[in-house]
Design a protein around this motif. Structure first.
Motif, PDB file in Angstrom:
ATOM      1  N   PRO A  36      18.158  61.161  29.384  1.00  0.00           N
ATOM      2  CA  PRO A  36      19.324  60.429  29.876  1.00  0.00           C
ATOM      3  C   PRO A  36      20.028  61.118  31.047  1.00  0.00           C
ATOM      4  CG  PRO A  36      19.916  61.655  27.925  1.00  0.00           C
ATOM      5  CD  PRO A  36      18.453  61.910  28.140  1.00  0.00           C
ATOM      6  N   TYR A  37      19.385  62.142  31.631  1.00  0.00           N
ATOM      7  CA  TYR A  37      20.048  62.920  32.683  1.00  0.00           C
ATOM      8  C   TYR A  37      19.292  62.858  34.005  1.00  0.00           C
ATOM      9  CZ  TYR A  37      22.243  64.944  28.525  1.00  0.00           C
ATOM     10  OH  TYR A  37      22.895  65.123  27.331  1.00  0.00           O
ATOM     11  N   HIS A  38      20.060  62.854  35.085  1.00  0.00           N
ATOM     12  CA  HIS A  38      19.526  63.030  36.418  1.00  0.00           C
ATOM     13  C   HIS A  38      19.854  64.460  36.885  1.00  0.00           C
ATOM     14  CE1 HIS A  38      19.219  58.555  37.809  1.00  0.00           C
ATOM     15  NE2 HIS A  38      18.159  58.963  37.123  1.00  0.00           N
ATOM     16  N   LEU A  39      18.867  65.122  37.490  1.00  0.00           N
ATOM     17  CA  LEU A  39      19.062  66.470  38.013  1.00  0.00           C
ATOM     18  C   LEU A  39      18.772  66.437  39.514  1.00  0.00           C
ATOM     19  CD1 LEU A  39      17.725  66.702  34.973  1.00  0.00           C
ATOM     20  CD2 LEU A  39      17.796  69.142  35.486  1.00  0.00           C
ATOM     21  N   LEU A  40      19.786  66.660  40.327  1.00  0.00           N
ATOM     22  CA  LEU A  40      19.624  66.759  41.773  1.00  0.00           C
ATOM     23  C   LEU A  40      19.498  68.248  42.111  1.00  0.00           C
ATOM     24  CD1 LEU A  40      19.568  64.965  44.337  1.00  0.00           C
ATOM     25  CD2 LEU A  40      21.992  65.526  44.636  1.00  0.00           C
ATOM     26  N   ILE A  41      18.352  68.633  42.681  1.00  0.00           N
ATOM     27  CA  ILE A  41      17.992  70.049  42.806  1.00  0.00           C
ATOM     28  C   ILE A  41      17.758  70.411  44.272  1.00  0.00           C
ATOM     29  CG2 ILE A  41      16.293  71.806  42.151  1.00  0.00           C
ATOM     30  CD1 ILE A  41      15.660  69.963  39.701  1.00  0.00           C
ATOM     31  N   GLY A  42      18.169  71.606  44.640  1.00  0.00           N
ATOM     32  CA  GLY A  42      17.934  72.108  45.992  1.00  0.00           C
ATOM     33  C   GLY A  42      18.596  73.453  46.188  1.00  0.00           C
ATOM     34  N   ILE A  69      28.052  65.478  34.521  1.00  0.00           N
ATOM     35  CA  ILE A  69      28.020  66.068  33.176  1.00  0.00           C
ATOM     36  C   ILE A  69      28.588  67.480  33.232  1.00  0.00           C
ATOM     37  CG2 ILE A  69      26.564  66.715  31.239  1.00  0.00           C
ATOM     38  CD1 ILE A  69      26.667  63.700  31.754  1.00  0.00           C
ATOM     39  N   VAL A  70      29.677  67.687  32.494  1.00  0.00           N
ATOM     40  CA  VAL A  70      30.264  69.014  32.399  1.00  0.00           C
ATOM     41  C   VAL A  70      29.881  69.603  31.049  1.00  0.00           C
ATOM     42  CG1 VAL A  70      32.397  70.349  32.381  1.00  0.00           C
ATOM     43  CG2 VAL A  70      32.180  68.364  33.894  1.00  0.00           C
ATOM     44  N   ASP A  71      29.095  70.662  31.071  1.00  0.00           N
ATOM     45  CA  ASP A  71      28.630  71.322  29.837  1.00  0.00           C
ATOM     46  C   ASP A  71      28.931  72.805  29.967  1.00  0.00           C
ATOM     47  OD1 ASP A  71      27.346  72.378  27.658  1.00  0.00           O
ATOM     48  OD2 ASP A  71      25.443  71.357  27.980  1.00  0.00           O
ATOM     49  N   VAL A  72      29.987  73.250  29.291  1.00  0.00           N
ATOM     50  CA  VAL A  72      30.419  74.639  29.427  1.00  0.00           C
ATOM     51  C   VAL A  72      29.384  75.611  28.867  1.00  0.00           C
ATOM     52  CG1 VAL A  72      32.871  74.091  29.456  1.00  0.00           C
ATOM     53  CG2 VAL A  72      31.719  74.472  27.255  1.00  0.00           C
ATOM     54  N   GLY A  73      28.520  75.141  27.988  1.00  0.00           N
ATOM     55  CA  GLY A  73      27.514  76.020  27.406  1.00  0.00           C
ATOM     56  C   GLY A  73      26.139  75.855  28.008  1.00  0.00           C
ATOM     57  N   LEU A  74      26.058  75.199  29.166  1.00  0.00           N
ATOM     58  CA  LEU A  74      24.752  74.907  29.762  1.00  0.00           C
ATOM     59  C   LEU A  74      23.972  76.182  30.096  1.00  0.00           C
ATOM     60  CD1 LEU A  74      22.957  72.560  30.725  1.00  0.00           C
ATOM     61  CD2 LEU A  74      23.904  72.924  33.024  1.00  0.00           C
ATOM     62  N   ALA A  75      24.674  77.215  30.523  1.00  0.00           N
ATOM     63  CA  ALA A  75      23.996  78.460  30.893  1.00  0.00           C
ATOM     64  C   ALA A  75      23.248  79.092  29.725  1.00  0.00           C
ATOM     65  CB  ALA A  75      25.010  79.460  31.462  1.00  0.00           C
ATOM     66  N   ASP A  76      23.677  78.764  28.509  1.00  0.00           N
ATOM     67  CA  ASP A  76      23.027  79.326  27.319  1.00  0.00           C
ATOM     68  C   ASP A  76      21.777  78.542  26.921  1.00  0.00           C
ATOM     69  OD1 ASP A  76      25.030  81.274  27.079  1.00  0.00           O
ATOM     70  OD2 ASP A  76      26.310  79.902  25.930  1.00  0.00           O
ATOM     71  N   THR A  77      21.704  77.279  27.320  1.00  0.00           N
ATOM     72  CA  THR A  77      20.586  76.440  26.871  1.00  0.00           C
ATOM     73  C   THR A  77      19.593  76.086  27.979  1.00  0.00           C
ATOM     74  OG1 THR A  77      21.849  74.396  27.276  1.00  0.00           O
ATOM     75  CG2 THR A  77      22.046  75.413  25.099  1.00  0.00           C
ATOM     76  N   GLY A 130      21.843  69.736  26.059  1.00  0.00           N
ATOM     77  CA  GLY A 130      22.170  69.122  24.773  1.00  0.00           C
ATOM     78  C   GLY A 130      20.943  69.160  23.881  1.00  0.00           C
ATOM     79  N   LYS A 131      20.492  67.988  23.440  1.00  0.00           N
ATOM     80  CA  LYS A 131      19.291  67.904  22.609  1.00  0.00           C
ATOM     81  C   LYS A 131      18.032  67.557  23.423  1.00  0.00           C
ATOM     82  CE  LYS A 131      21.858  66.448  18.488  1.00  0.00           C
ATOM     83  NZ  LYS A 131      22.014  65.405  17.434  1.00  0.00           N
TER      84      LYS A 131
END
Length: 230
Positions: A36-42, A69-77, A130-131
């Protein structure tokens, strides 16, 4: 007539714009999807130059609504690894948005590093959002995101000129030091020669004094024991 003039003016305005679009880069970032996510990378800063601080750029949004999407724990996952040739380095994603202060950009994450060589870089995202499991690799190219460029074309002043200037300054400093040291060395040599001459003079004087005393002693001994003459 007036319509033709307006049409000509419109064409004059449109053609340069089309030329600019055609001459521009094909893409600055690449869009990937993970569930369900879009990732714009560069790269975080483009154009990208070797030797300058940059970052892996990630804009994370909802594939359905486009909301960040704001995910404060993203760096851990979610992890990101930068690859260049056979070398690789794992980096930590940092959120641009600070929920406490409200500063920064929602959905933007950066992993900072300095690309030290010009060429193509690969960004490998792995882990989870997330999952949702993530395993995405993207390499810089004309159809994805900018490669790192040699900075020589934009350096000012040129590095070679700076090195030449520093070499000239160093040579001048060494010459000045040698010039100042030469009189001091000459004076030291004269002083040493004087000491040597003085020591030689003292030695000669001491030997003369000792010889004189020896003759005096012999004369005194002769006067105490006169020679009998028949």
């Amino acid at each position: 007539m007036r319509a033709r003039v307006l049409m000509a003016l419109a064409m004059m305005a449109v053609v340069p714009a089309l030329l600019i679009v055609a001459a521009g880069p094909a893409s600055a970032h690449v869009l990937k999807t993970a569930g369900p996510y879009h990732l714009l990378i560069g790269f975080g800063n483009e154009p990208t130059y070797a030797g300058a601080q940059n970052s892996v750029f990630l804009l994370l949004t909802s594939a359905k609504t486009g909301a960040p999407i704001v995910d404060v724990g993203l760096a851990d996952t979610l992890k990101v690894e930068v690859r260049f040739g056979t070398q690789h380095k794992q980096l930590t994603l940092v959120s641009s948005f600070d929920p406490d202060s409200g500063q920064g950009t929602k959905g933007v994450y950066n992993a900072y590093f300095v690309p030290t060589a010009p060429g193509d870089y690969t960004f490998h995202f792995f882990g989870a959002i997330g999952k949702q499991k993530v395993d995405i690799s993207v390499k810089s190219s004309p159809t994805t995101f900018d490669s790192a460029h040699d900075p020589a074309a934009i350096e000012f002043p040129q590095l070679a000129q700076r090195l030449n200037a520093e070499s000239a300054r160093l040579a001048t400093g060494i010459h000045a030091a040698d010039t100042k040291a030469a009189p001091a060395s000459a004076a030291l040599a004269v002083g040493i020669a004087g000491l040597v001459a003085g020591a030689a003079g003292l030695g000669a004087g001491g030997m003369a004094l000792a010889r004189s005393r020896s003759l005096s002693r012999r004369a005194a001994a002769g006067s105490q024991h006169p020679v009998n003459v028949e």
